[in-house]
Enzyme design. Structure first.
Site: not given
Ligand code: AQP
Length: 325
Positions: A195, A192, A112
């Site tokens: 969002k 991965k 990040k």
């Molecule tokens: N690509 C993924 N595959 C499997 N699990 C995933 N999770 C996120 N991306 C994947 C799981 O979704 C839950 C919620 O995620 P989060 O909103 O806490 O944030 P994150 O992990 O940082 O998800 P993003 O989509 O990548 O968001 P941004 O881009 O904002 O950082 C968690 O349990 C996560 O493990």
């Protein structure tokens, strides 16, 4: 008595099929096995740049999409993190027992920081401590998450051991629960699904948009021509077939891709139809819910009220053990 389970999602953009396969689907599966608490973690989401005008809408969208995916608010708690300020209060306490070196090792912080080089703030650095507080304030034992969060749960366990050793047995050590799809790759095949990277299919994507996004998605990069044999083992979209397509389709595609009897265009069409079939009921329910702001706010406030009863007890126990008045 059922064990307690906690998990959260950031209102940091469109909830996508990676979130669904890695976490939300598991949440729905476990809803009756545990006493479940699901949180929209808005204080986590403000550690990266965002437009304040969008945040309220994002929070309500996240609530609507999770409920539409099966988080029945009559069988679990759904609430917003900032409604329960004790999370940040406990986080401060946990700050005082978490070594800086442990935080410096966190890969999410490193990733990040690269993505937000112009705003590497202290909140981004201490994010895992707030996450530990989110979990521990409910004395949760189970935390269903995607693979990217496992390191943070390990840190939460270390924090528990430190707190319990210093102040007396207080918190149980939480354990992560991983789904079969704990790391879904983005449609670009490079990182991965996230969002913030825009490499996703949202849970409420329209059928046209699903087809369009899949048409440009990366498959087996060594398959240059239609007549080349493909390798499903390295194809990101074959992974999605495993989660959205029927067993006989998966078996057939696994065989005919290797002999070039099917091309990527046709294979993507089958996948697109299956994803549309799974997501359409979620999208329709979401569209209905998202227009009922009063209903959503009522669920989030009711959930927070129940949480406040739990956290009050934890905080008074914590303060007493720490010698605070
Ligand atoms: N690509 C993924 N595959 C499997 N699990 C995933 N999770 C996120 N991306 C994947 C799981 O979704 C839950 C919620 O995620 P989060 O909103 O806490 O944030 P994150 O992990 O940082 O998800 P993003 O989509 O990548 O968001 P941004 O881009 O904002 O950082 C968690 O349990 C996560 O493990």
């Amino acid at each position: 008595m059922k064990k307690r389970l906690f998990s959260g999602i950031q209102p940091s953009g469109d909830v996508h099929i990676g979130n669904y396969l890695g976490a939300i689907k598991n949440w729905v599966r476990l809803i009756d096995q545990y006493e479940c608490i699901f949180c929209i973690v808005d204080y986590h989401a403000v550690t990266i740049e965002y437009n304040p005008k969008d945040m309220q809408k994002r929070i309500l969208n996240a609530a609507a999409v999770n409920i539409a995916s099966g988080l029945d608010p009559n069988r679990c708690i759904v609430f917003v993190q900032s409604y329960v300020p004790e999370h940040t209060e406990l986080a401060w306490i946990l700050n005082t027992i978490t070594p800086m070196g442990h935080l410096e090792r966190m890969t999410q912080f490193k990733d990040k920081s690269k993505q937000n080089a112009e705003n590497i703030n202290a909140g981004l650095f201490t994010y895992p401590i707030l996450q530990a507080a989110d979990i521990l304030i409910y004395k949760s034992e189970a935390v269903p998450v995607g693979e990217d969060q496992v390191q943070h749960i390990e840190l939460a366990r270390e924090i528990v051991r430190k707190f319990n050793t210093r102040y007396g047995e207080t918190f149980p050590e939480p354990k992560e629960i991983l789904s079969e799809a704990s790391r879904i790759m983005g449609l670009d095949g490079k990182a991965k699904m996230s969002k913030s990277l825009g490499n996703y299919i949202s849970l409420v994507e329209t059928p046209e948009s699903i087809g369009k996004k899949l048409s440009t998605a990366v498959t087996d990069e060594n398959r240059k021509r239609r007549t080349d044999a493909g390798n499903p083992d390295v194809c990101n979209l074959f992974t999605l077939h495993k989660h959205f397509s029927k067993n006989e389709q998966i078996e057939t595609i696994n065989a005919v891709c290797r002999t070039a009897e099917i091309g990527c265009v046709e294979c993507k069409k089958i996948l697109s139809n299956n994803i549309i079939e799974t997501l359409t009921p979620i999208r329709l329910k979401y569209e209905h819910l998202v227009n009922d702001q009063d209903y959503l706010l009522n669920i989030l406030h009711t959930g927070a009220k129940r949480c406040k009863e739990i956290v009050r007890d934890t905080m008074s126990e914590v303060k007493k053990k720490m010698g605070l008045i």
